[in-house]
Write a protein that holds these residues in place. Sequence first.
Motif, PDB file in Angstrom:
ATOM      1  N   ALA A  16      12.678  -2.531 -21.327  1.00  0.00           N
ATOM      2  CA  ALA A  16      11.352  -2.462 -21.932  1.00  0.00           C
ATOM      3  C   ALA A  16      10.272  -2.815 -20.910  1.00  0.00           C
ATOM      4  CB  ALA A  16      11.273  -3.389 -23.139  1.00  0.00           C
ATOM      5  N   ARG A  17      10.519  -3.819 -20.111  1.00  0.00           N
ATOM      6  CA  ARG A  17       9.539  -4.213 -19.096  1.00  0.00           C
ATOM      7  C   ARG A  17       9.364  -3.126 -18.045  1.00  0.00           C
ATOM      8  NH1 ARG A  17      10.625 -10.648 -17.934  1.00  0.00           N
ATOM      9  NH2 ARG A  17       9.933 -11.367 -19.975  1.00  0.00           N
ATOM     10  N   SER A  18      10.451  -2.531 -17.591  1.00  0.00           N
ATOM     11  CA  SER A  18      10.372  -1.462 -16.585  1.00  0.00           C
ATOM     12  C   SER A  18       9.671  -0.238 -17.147  1.00  0.00           C
ATOM     13  CB  SER A  18      11.775  -1.075 -16.110  1.00  0.00           C
ATOM     14  OG  SER A  18      12.421  -2.160 -15.516  1.00  0.00           O
ATOM     15  N   GLU A  19       9.953   0.065 -18.383  1.00  0.00           N
ATOM     16  CA  GLU A  19       9.391   1.243 -19.031  1.00  0.00           C
ATOM     17  C   GLU A  19       7.870   1.201 -19.062  1.00  0.00           C
ATOM     18  OE1 GLU A  19       7.567   3.393 -22.247  1.00  0.00           O
ATOM     19  OE2 GLU A  19       7.882   1.218 -22.300  1.00  0.00           O
ATOM     20  N   THR A  20       7.286   0.014 -19.099  1.00  0.00           N
ATOM     21  CA  THR A  20       5.820  -0.064 -19.130  1.00  0.00           C
ATOM     22  C   THR A  20       5.196   0.481 -17.858  1.00  0.00           C
ATOM     23  OG1 THR A  20       5.736  -2.332 -18.272  1.00  0.00           O
ATOM     24  CG2 THR A  20       5.815  -2.073 -20.675  1.00  0.00           C
ATOM     25  N   VAL A  21       5.937   0.489 -16.762  1.00  0.00           N
ATOM     26  CA  VAL A  21       5.408   1.003 -15.501  1.00  0.00           C
ATOM     27  C   VAL A  21       5.933   2.407 -15.203  1.00  0.00           C
ATOM     28  CG1 VAL A  21       5.265   0.645 -13.007  1.00  0.00           C
ATOM     29  CG2 VAL A  21       5.161  -1.312 -14.552  1.00  0.00           C
ATOM     30  N   VAL A  22       7.219   2.639 -15.356  1.00  0.00           N
ATOM     31  CA  VAL A  22       7.820   3.903 -14.922  1.00  0.00           C
ATOM     32  C   VAL A  22       8.335   4.749 -16.085  1.00  0.00           C
ATOM     33  CG1 VAL A  22       8.432   3.049 -12.633  1.00  0.00           C
ATOM     34  CG2 VAL A  22      10.065   2.816 -14.509  1.00  0.00           C
ATOM     35  N   GLY A  23       7.884   4.472 -17.289  1.00  0.00           N
ATOM     36  CA  GLY A  23       8.451   5.112 -18.463  1.00  0.00           C
ATOM     37  C   GLY A  23       7.764   6.357 -18.959  1.00  0.00           C
ATOM     38  N   ASP A  24       7.100   7.103 -18.100  1.00  0.00           N
ATOM     39  CA  ASP A  24       6.570   8.383 -18.564  1.00  0.00           C
ATOM     40  C   ASP A  24       6.851   9.467 -17.523  1.00  0.00           C
ATOM     41  OD1 ASP A  24       3.865   9.353 -17.148  1.00  0.00           O
ATOM     42  OD2 ASP A  24       3.820   7.163 -17.240  1.00  0.00           O
ATOM     43  N   ARG A  25       6.848  10.686 -17.972  1.00  0.00           N
ATOM     44  CA  ARG A  25       7.205  11.841 -17.146  1.00  0.00           C
ATOM     45  C   ARG A  25       6.410  11.906 -15.850  1.00  0.00           C
ATOM     46  NH1 ARG A  25       7.912  17.935 -17.901  1.00  0.00           N
ATOM     47  NH2 ARG A  25       6.649  18.713 -16.219  1.00  0.00           N
ATOM     48  N   TRP A  26       5.096  11.743 -15.942  1.00  0.00           N
ATOM     49  CA  TRP A  26       4.245  11.921 -14.769  1.00  0.00           C
ATOM     50  C   TRP A  26       4.520  10.858 -13.706  1.00  0.00           C
ATOM     51  CZ3 TRP A  26       3.021  16.585 -15.025  1.00  0.00           C
ATOM     52  CH2 TRP A  26       2.719  17.189 -16.244  1.00  0.00           C
ATOM     53  N   THR A  27       4.767   9.644 -14.120  1.00  0.00           N
ATOM     54  CA  THR A  27       5.061   8.582 -13.153  1.00  0.00           C
ATOM     55  C   THR A  27       6.364   8.869 -12.430  1.00  0.00           C
ATOM     56  OG1 THR A  27       3.841   6.980 -14.480  1.00  0.00           O
ATOM     57  CG2 THR A  27       5.417   6.095 -12.895  1.00  0.00           C
ATOM     58  N   VAL A  28       7.369   9.291 -13.149  1.00  0.00           N
ATOM     59  CA  VAL A  28       8.660   9.608 -12.524  1.00  0.00           C
ATOM     60  C   VAL A  28       8.498  10.784 -11.562  1.00  0.00           C
ATOM     61  CG1 VAL A  28      11.021  10.402 -12.957  1.00  0.00           C
ATOM     62  CG2 VAL A  28      10.022   8.620 -14.394  1.00  0.00           C
ATOM     63  N   LEU A  29       7.742  11.792 -11.946  1.00  0.00           N
ATOM     64  CA  LEU A  29       7.530  12.939 -11.060  1.00  0.00           C
ATOM     65  C   LEU A  29       6.719  12.547  -9.821  1.00  0.00           C
ATOM     66  CD1 LEU A  29       6.933  15.856 -13.589  1.00  0.00           C
ATOM     67  CD2 LEU A  29       9.009  15.320 -12.285  1.00  0.00           C
ATOM     68  N   ILE A  30       5.766  11.660  -9.972  1.00  0.00           N
ATOM     69  CA  ILE A  30       5.004  11.174  -8.818  1.00  0.00           C
ATOM     70  C   ILE A  30       5.930  10.426  -7.868  1.00  0.00           C
ATOM     71  CG2 ILE A  30       3.268   9.459  -8.111  1.00  0.00           C
ATOM     72  CD1 ILE A  30       1.635  10.433 -10.619  1.00  0.00           C
ATOM     73  N   LEU A  31       6.783   9.585  -8.398  1.00  0.00           N
ATOM     74  CA  LEU A  31       7.742   8.875  -7.547  1.00  0.00           C
ATOM     75  C   LEU A  31       8.693   9.866  -6.867  1.00  0.00           C
ATOM     76  CD1 LEU A  31       8.347   5.787  -9.809  1.00  0.00           C
ATOM     77  CD2 LEU A  31       7.384   5.754  -7.495  1.00  0.00           C
ATOM     78  N   GLU A  63       0.290   1.298  -8.002  1.00  0.00           N
ATOM     79  CA  GLU A  63      -0.237   0.388  -6.983  1.00  0.00           C
ATOM     80  C   GLU A  63      -0.406  -1.020  -7.558  1.00  0.00           C
ATOM     81  OE1 GLU A  63      -3.726   0.240  -3.595  1.00  0.00           O
ATOM     82  OE2 GLU A  63      -4.015   1.552  -5.319  1.00  0.00           O
ATOM     83  N   ALA A  64      -0.961  -1.120  -8.762  1.00  0.00           N
ATOM     84  CA  ALA A  64      -1.154  -2.427  -9.394  1.00  0.00           C
ATOM     85  C   ALA A  64       0.176  -3.133  -9.641  1.00  0.00           C
ATOM     86  CB  ALA A  64      -1.921  -2.259 -10.707  1.00  0.00           C
ATOM     87  N   ALA A  65       1.217  -2.359  -9.922  1.00  0.00           N
ATOM     88  CA  ALA A  65       2.538  -2.930 -10.185  1.00  0.00           C
ATOM     89  C   ALA A  65       3.312  -3.207  -8.895  1.00  0.00           C
ATOM     90  CB  ALA A  65       3.343  -1.995 -11.080  1.00  0.00           C
ATOM     91  N   GLY A  66       2.741  -2.824  -7.748  1.00  0.00           N
ATOM     92  CA  GLY A  66       3.383  -3.113  -6.469  1.00  0.00           C
ATOM     93  C   GLY A  66       4.437  -2.114  -6.029  1.00  0.00           C
ATOM     94  N   LEU A  67       4.475  -0.920  -6.635  1.00  0.00           N
ATOM     95  CA  LEU A  67       5.456   0.096  -6.246  1.00  0.00           C
ATOM     96  C   LEU A  67       4.931   1.031  -5.166  1.00  0.00           C
ATOM     97  CD1 LEU A  67       6.413  -0.749  -9.239  1.00  0.00           C
ATOM     98  CD2 LEU A  67       7.652   1.382  -9.136  1.00  0.00           C
ATOM     99  N   VAL A  68       3.608   1.083  -5.022  1.00  0.00           N
ATOM    100  CA  VAL A  68       2.963   2.010  -4.103  1.00  0.00           C
ATOM    101  C   VAL A  68       1.862   1.274  -3.338  1.00  0.00           C
ATOM    102  CG1 VAL A  68       1.466   4.060  -4.038  1.00  0.00           C
ATOM    103  CG2 VAL A  68       3.444   4.044  -5.529  1.00  0.00           C
ATOM    104  N   LYS A  69       1.701   1.664  -2.092  1.00  0.00           N
ATOM    105  CA  LYS A  69       0.613   1.130  -1.268  1.00  0.00           C
ATOM    106  C   LYS A  69      -0.182   2.301  -0.710  1.00  0.00           C
ATOM    107  CE  LYS A  69      -0.197  -2.208   2.421  1.00  0.00           C
ATOM    108  NZ  LYS A  69      -1.204  -3.003   1.778  1.00  0.00           N
ATOM    109  N   ARG A  70      -1.524   2.159  -0.745  1.00  0.00           N
ATOM    110  CA  ARG A  70      -2.403   3.205  -0.200  1.00  0.00           C
ATOM    111  C   ARG A  70      -2.645   2.973   1.289  1.00  0.00           C
ATOM    112  NH1 ARG A  70      -7.951   3.425  -3.263  1.00  0.00           N
ATOM    113  NH2 ARG A  70      -7.823   1.201  -2.912  1.00  0.00           N
ATOM    114  N   HIS A  71      -2.741   4.084   2.019  1.00  0.00           N
ATOM    115  CA  HIS A  71      -3.083   4.047   3.441  1.00  0.00           C
ATOM    116  C   HIS A  71      -4.155   5.100   3.680  1.00  0.00           C
ATOM    117  CE1 HIS A  71       0.464   1.614   4.364  1.00  0.00           C
ATOM    118  NE2 HIS A  71       1.128   2.419   3.555  1.00  0.00           N
TER     119      HIS A  71
END
Length: 167
Positions: A16-31, A63-71
């Motif tokens: 449940a906790r993970s799903e709040t960040v990576v639990g939708d189609r678009w997020t998984v496709l972005i990753l 980015e807010a969840a710490g999975l991605v960093k901008r450069h």
Amino acid sequence: MKNKKALVSRTLCPVARSETVVGDRWTVLILRELFMRSYRFEEIQAQTGATPQMVAARLKKLEAAGLVKRHIYSKRPRRYEYHPTEKGEAFYPVLQALRAYGETWFKSPRESRAINYTHRTCGKPTALGPACDGCGQPLRREDMIAELSPAYQDEREARWEAFKAGR
């Protein structure tokens, strides 16, 4: 939505906790795109088919969840690339499990694999499992060489060309 967030924040369930960040189609496709080395916003948008607003919102959340960093890659105009952090890289086995599931259950027997991997360590093709069939070692992203099938390569190129033409 606020009640859902409050409920999830109180649960001990890691799914449940993970799903709040990576639990939708678009997020998984972005990753997926980040793991395919598509780091720029336009590349991500073209390959996922998401609207600019969807991509921006998901990248901001990652980015807010710490999975991605901008450069920054361009100062004028200001443009960013997005790269997985260590926490983001830890999602790779999840994506590989989704890939294996999709290859096994959602493809016709006549279709070839979209991506074939070779294990750098032993030089043999990998299967869909978490370990190399050739040497038995766990498969890590940095130890694999990806080769897109011609059909999948054509599909990705067609999406990119259609995206550029539609700008």
